[in-house]
Enzyme design. Structure first.
Site, mmCIF file in Angstrom:
data_model
loop_
_atom_site.group_PDB
_atom_site.id
_atom_site.type_symbol
_atom_site.label_atom_id
_atom_site.label_comp_id
_atom_site.label_asym_id
_atom_site.label_seq_id
_atom_site.Cartn_x
_atom_site.Cartn_y
_atom_site.Cartn_z
ATOM 1 N N LYS A 31 35.260 35.193 36.332
ATOM 2 C CA LYS A 31 35.719 34.645 35.052
ATOM 3 C C LYS A 31 37.109 35.215 34.741
ATOM 4 O O LYS A 31 37.526 36.259 35.269
ATOM 5 C CB LYS A 31 34.754 34.991 33.920
ATOM 6 C CG LYS A 31 34.845 36.441 33.422
ATOM 7 C CD LYS A 31 35.678 36.579 32.200
ATOM 8 C CE LYS A 31 36.232 37.934 31.871
ATOM 9 N NZ LYS A 31 36.034 39.099 32.599
ATOM 10 N N SER A 72 32.355 38.743 48.315
ATOM 11 C CA SER A 72 33.080 38.213 47.163
ATOM 12 C C SER A 72 34.566 38.086 47.438
ATOM 13 O O SER A 72 35.157 38.940 48.097
ATOM 14 C CB SER A 72 32.861 39.125 45.953
ATOM 15 O OG SER A 72 33.489 38.573 44.827
ATOM 16 N N GLY A 80 37.059 45.406 39.735
ATOM 17 C CA GLY A 80 37.735 46.199 38.710
ATOM 18 C C GLY A 80 39.035 45.607 38.229
ATOM 19 O O GLY A 80 39.893 46.293 37.681
ATOM 20 N N ALA A 81 39.207 44.308 38.423
ATOM 21 C CA ALA A 81 40.448 43.662 37.984
ATOM 22 C C ALA A 81 40.236 42.838 36.719
ATOM 23 O O ALA A 81 41.097 42.075 36.306
ATOM 24 C CB ALA A 81 40.991 42.777 39.105
ATOM 25 N N LEU A 119 38.042 40.466 36.408
ATOM 26 C CA LEU A 119 37.777 39.076 36.781
ATOM 27 C C LEU A 119 36.284 38.796 36.952
ATOM 28 O O LEU A 119 35.910 37.788 37.558
ATOM 29 C CB LEU A 119 38.554 38.713 38.053
ATOM 30 C CG LEU A 119 40.077 38.860 37.927
ATOM 31 C CD1 LEU A 119 40.755 38.578 39.259
ATOM 32 C CD2 LEU A 119 40.634 37.937 36.855
ATOM 33 N N GLY A 120 35.457 39.658 36.405
ATOM 34 C CA GLY A 120 34.020 39.376 36.382
ATOM 35 C C GLY A 120 33.347 39.476 37.728
ATOM 36 O O GLY A 120 32.375 38.760 37.987
ATOM 37 N N SER A 121 33.837 40.378 38.596
ATOM 38 C CA SER A 121 33.222 40.460 39.924
ATOM 39 C C SER A 121 31.774 40.924 39.832
ATOM 40 O O SER A 121 30.912 40.435 40.575
ATOM 41 C CB SER A 121 34.032 41.378 40.847
ATOM 42 O OG SER A 121 34.002 42.704 40.366
ATOM 43 N N SER A 122 31.460 41.833 38.923
ATOM 44 C CA SER A 122 30.078 42.324 38.842
ATOM 45 C C SER A 122 29.154 41.228 38.307
ATOM 46 O O SER A 122 28.015 41.102 38.763
ATOM 47 C CB SER A 122 29.992 43.596 37.991
ATOM 48 O OG SER A 122 30.028 43.281 36.621
ATOM 49 N N GLU A 161 23.598 42.814 34.818
ATOM 50 C CA GLU A 161 24.828 43.310 34.207
ATOM 51 C C GLU A 161 24.562 44.548 33.348
ATOM 52 O O GLU A 161 25.365 45.478 33.314
ATOM 53 C CB GLU A 161 25.461 42.204 33.344
ATOM 54 C CG GLU A 161 26.258 41.187 34.133
ATOM 55 C CD GLU A 161 27.647 41.716 34.464
ATOM 56 O OE1 GLU A 161 27.771 42.371 35.531
ATOM 57 O OE2 GLU A 161 28.582 41.491 33.678
ATOM 58 N N ASP A 168 30.690 37.353 30.774
ATOM 59 C CA ASP A 168 30.985 37.184 32.198
ATOM 60 C C ASP A 168 29.863 36.463 32.924
ATOM 61 O O ASP A 168 30.099 35.520 33.686
ATOM 62 C CB ASP A 168 31.237 38.553 32.861
ATOM 63 C CG ASP A 168 32.523 39.202 32.371
ATOM 64 O OD1 ASP A 168 33.097 38.708 31.372
ATOM 65 O OD2 ASP A 168 32.947 40.199 32.986
#
Lengths: 395, 395
Positions: free
Chosen positions: A11, A131, A136-137, A139-142, A180, A191
Site C-alpha cells: 500500500k 515480496s 521498512g519503507a 509500503l505495507g510489506s508486512s 499484523e 495496510d
C-alpha cells in the site's frame, strides 16, 4: 493435492500522512508491487516454511505446533488476541521477538494454530512467500505478507472458496489483521485492508471507507534511500503544532480536504481521464507543499520534485517523510521516453525508482493446474511474477 | 539657502503575500535598502530635476508649472485626486504616461503644484533622487521615491519642521500616497506607510497597523533575476481556490495566523533574541511551504531554499513569487563566513544577493551644513550613502 498461488499488494499513502495522527481523513491505495506466495499440501505431516526475504527457512512437525480448540465466532478470529498462545509460539520458534524473521514466523503459526483442520494437520504443507516490496519503507510489506498468510491458510484449510465477495475478503482481512497485530502490536488496519481489497480507501482513526470509482493510476515510486524517521517526523509536527496551533490546525484541515477532494474527483462521472489526472496532480502538489510546510520534507525529496517538475511531472513524499519514498504521478499522456529520462536523472542522484501503479487489484488466488515445488517457486526471478501474472484475472 | 538630504527605505513583505488578496492580514517591514535625495533652493526661478535611475534630467521654469489655489484641509492633501491637474501635467512633461520616467516626473510636479509657496516659486530648486532599490522587484522602490519627494517638498516649503512626531510623518505619508496614486493608480498604501514610518506593519485590505516592539532583523535578500509575474501568480492562486476552495481557504487562514504569530512573538517581553529568531525562522519556513503549496514558488526560489538550508538558514520567497526575490534570515549567531559562503553559492547560480535589514528606520531628513551640488550628489557611488549615513540619527 492442489497448489495455490496467492498474491497481495503493498500500500502507499496518497494523501493525508501526518494529518491522520490528528484524526483527519487520509487516503491510501494498493500498490502495484506485490508479495507472492505458494502453498501446497504435503503427505508427511511436516510444515516447511521458506521466507527468503527475511532469511527464514524452517520446518516443524505438525504435531508440535500448538492448535486452538473450536471457538465462538468461527471462522472469524476471536475478538481479543491470545497472549498465552503468542508467548507459547514465541518460545516455540525461538528466534527472539524483535526481528522481522521471528515476527513473520510467529504470525504465520498464530494463524496456523486457529485455522488448521485435522486433515491438513495430518498432511502438513509447504509455504513460501516472496515480496517485491522493500521492507521498512512504509509500503505495507508486512501487511502484504499477512494477507498472503491469511489467504493461503484459509484456502488450504477449506475456509475460503474464493475471493469473489466482500464477505470472503472480509474474512481474509480479519485474519490478516490478526497477523499484523502479532507483527506490529497496534496496527491501524489500513495496510491489511488495502492489501486485501485493493483499490483505494479513505481512512481516519478507527474508520476505513473504500473509495468507490477509484481508477488505477501510474506512478514512479522513488526510494531516496534516506532512512525514514517516522517517530522523529511525527514528533517534529507535534512540536510545531504545540508552538503554533493556530497555524498548524488549519493546515491539517486543508490536508483532510485534499482527501475529500480526491474522493470527489473519482465520483465525478463527467470528468474525463485527462482532467482527472490533471486535478489529481494539483492535489499531489498542494499536499506535498503542506507537508513541506509542516517540516517533514527532506532535500532528497525536494530533489525528486525538482527533477520531475522539470519534465512536467508532479511528485509528493509518501509516508512519514524526512527521507523514505516519493510518488511521481505518470499521466496517461506521458511518454515512456519521458519516464525513462526522469528515472535516469533520479537514479543518477542515487535514488532507486520503480514504475508501478496505485489502486489495482487486492489479494488474488490462483489454483495451479500443475504442482510447483518450492525450489521452482524460489528459482524464479522476482520480476517474473509481476511480468507473467495479471492478478486482476485471478481474484 | 539650506540643503536637505532626505532618505526613505523600501519595503519587503515578510508574511502573507497572496493571502492579503483574500482579505487576510499580512506583515511587511522596511528594508535596509533606501532611496536618497537632495533638495536645495536656487535663485533663478528654475526647477532642475535629476533622476538618474529612470534616466530623467530636466529643468523647467517655475512660472510654467501649474500651481493650485489654496484648498480645504491644507496642508493635508485634498480627499480626491485632481484628474484635471494630472492631465495638465501629463501634457506638460510630455513623456507619455506608461514609463517610470514619466510617472516619476508627473508625481513630483503633482505634489509641487500643491505644496510650492510663493517664495520658493520665485527661487526654484534643485532636486535629485538616487535609489539602491531595484525597480519592479516588489521592494517598494516607487513608494520610497514618493516618500522622498513628499518629504523634500514639504520640508523646503516650510510645511514640515522635522519627522519627530507621528503627526509629522502622517503628513508625509498622506502626500507620498498621493504620489503613489499618480504612479500606480490604485496603490494599497502599505509601501508608502512602511517607507515613511519604518519598522513593520500588519495590514489587510483597508487597514494598516504598526507592529509595536518589532526588532530590526538581518536578511540576505536574493534577487533570482527570474522576472516576477505578479498577475499570473495571483490568477493561478485564484484558479486553484476556485477549484478547491475547501483546501485553499484553510491554507489562507493558516497564512494569516503566521502574521498573528509574528506579532505575538515581538510582543512577548520574556522571549530572548535567540528564541525570537529561531521561532521567526520557523514562521519563514512554514510560510514558504504554504506559498509553494499554493503553487507560487519557482525552481529558482527552491534553489535559494536548498542552498541556504544546507547552511542552516531559513528562506522564503517574498512578494508574488514565480521568480522575483527571496529573503534568508540571518540569525545573530550566523558568522560572516557563513553568510559569505551562502552568498557565493547563490551568486554562482546567477542570483544577485544583498545583505540588508528589515524593520529599520523610516524616512529621515538631514539638514546639510554645507551646500552640496547635484553633480557632487550624483558623483557618489550609491553604496556611499548606505555606508556613511546612519539614518537612525536623522529622523
Amino acid at each position: 493435492m492442489p497448489s495455490y498461488f496467492v498474491s497481495s499488494p503493498g500500500k502507499v499513502i496518497l494523501f493525508g500522512e501526518h494529518a491522520v495522527v490528528y484524526g483527519k481523513v487520509a487516503t491510501a491505495g494498493s500498490l502495484g508491487l506485490r508479495s507472492y506466495s505458494l502453498i501446497q499440501n504435503r503427505t508427511d505431516g511436516i510444515v516447511e516454511v521458506s521466507l527468503p526475504d527475511v532469511q527464514l527457512a524452517r520446518s516443524w512437525q505438525m504435531k508440535d505446533i500448538p492448535r486452538q480448540a473450536p471457538w465462538e465466532g468461527f471462522p472469524y478470529p476471536p475478538a481479543t488476541m491470545n497472549t498465552e498462545l503468542l508467548a507459547q509460539l514465541t518460545a516455540f520458534v525461538d528466534l527472539g521477538t524483535q526481528t522481522n524473521r521471528s515476527q513473520a514466523a510467529i504470525a504465520l503459526l498464530y494463524l496456523h494454530s486457529y485455522l488448521t483442520k485435522d486433515d491438513i494437520a495430518a498432511q502438513g504443507y509447504d509455504f513460501s512467500v516472496r515480496s517485491n516490496l522493500p521492507v521498512g519503507a512504509g509500503l505495507g510489506s508486512s501487511a502484504s505478507y499477512s494477507v498472503c498468510v491469511a489467504t493461503a491458510l484459509l484456502k488450504i484449510n477449506g475456509h475460503l472458496t474464493g475471493l469473489d465477495t466482500v464477505t470472503q475478503r472480509d474474512l481474509v482481512n480479519q485474519w490478516a489483521f490478526q497477523a499484523e497485530k502479532v507483527i506490529h502490536g497496534n496496527p491501524s488496519g489500513i495496510d491489511n485492508t488495502v492489501s486485501t481489497f485493493g483499490g483505494a480507501v479513505a481512512f481516519k482513526k478507527g474508520a476505513i471507507e473504500p473509495l468507490p470509482g477509484f481508477q488505477s493510476l501510474r506512478f514512479l515510486l522513488t526510494n531516496t534511500r534516506v532512512p525514514r524517521e517516522t517517530q522523529v517526523q511525527v514528533a517534529n509536527v507535534r512540536k510545531l503544532r504545540e508552538k503554533f496551533p493556530a497555524i498548524v490546525d488549519p493546515m491539517l484541515d486543508a490536508i483532510q480536504e485534499i482527501s475529500t477532494s480526491c474522493k470527489n474527483l473519482f465520483s465525478q462521472e463527467n470528468l474525463d481521464r485527462a482532467q482527472l489526472l490533471s486535478q489529481f496532480g494539483e492535489l499531489v502538489d498542494v499536499n506535498h507543499g503542506l507537508l513541506a510546510a509542516l517540516g517533514v520534507s527532506h532535500p532528497s525529496l525536494e530533489k525528486v520534485r525538482e527533477i520531475s517538475s522539470k519534465l512536467g511531472l508532479k511528485s509528493k513524499l509518501t509516508g512519514a517523510g524526512g527521507g523514505g519514498c516519493a510518488l511521481t504521478l505518470i499521466r496517461d499522456d506521458v511518454t515512456p521516453e519521458t519516464v525513462a529520462v526522469v528515472k535516469q536523472l533520479l537514479e543518477a542522484e542515487g535514488f532507486y525508482c520503480m514504475e508501478t501503479s496505485v489502486g489495482g487489484p487486492g489479494a488474488g488466488i490462483l489454483t495451479l493446474t500443475e504442482a510447483t515445488s518450492i525450489p521452482e517457486f524460489l528459482a524464479h526471478d522476482k520480476a517474473y511474477f509481476d511480468a507473467t501474472q495479471n492478478w486482476a484475472y485471478f481474484v
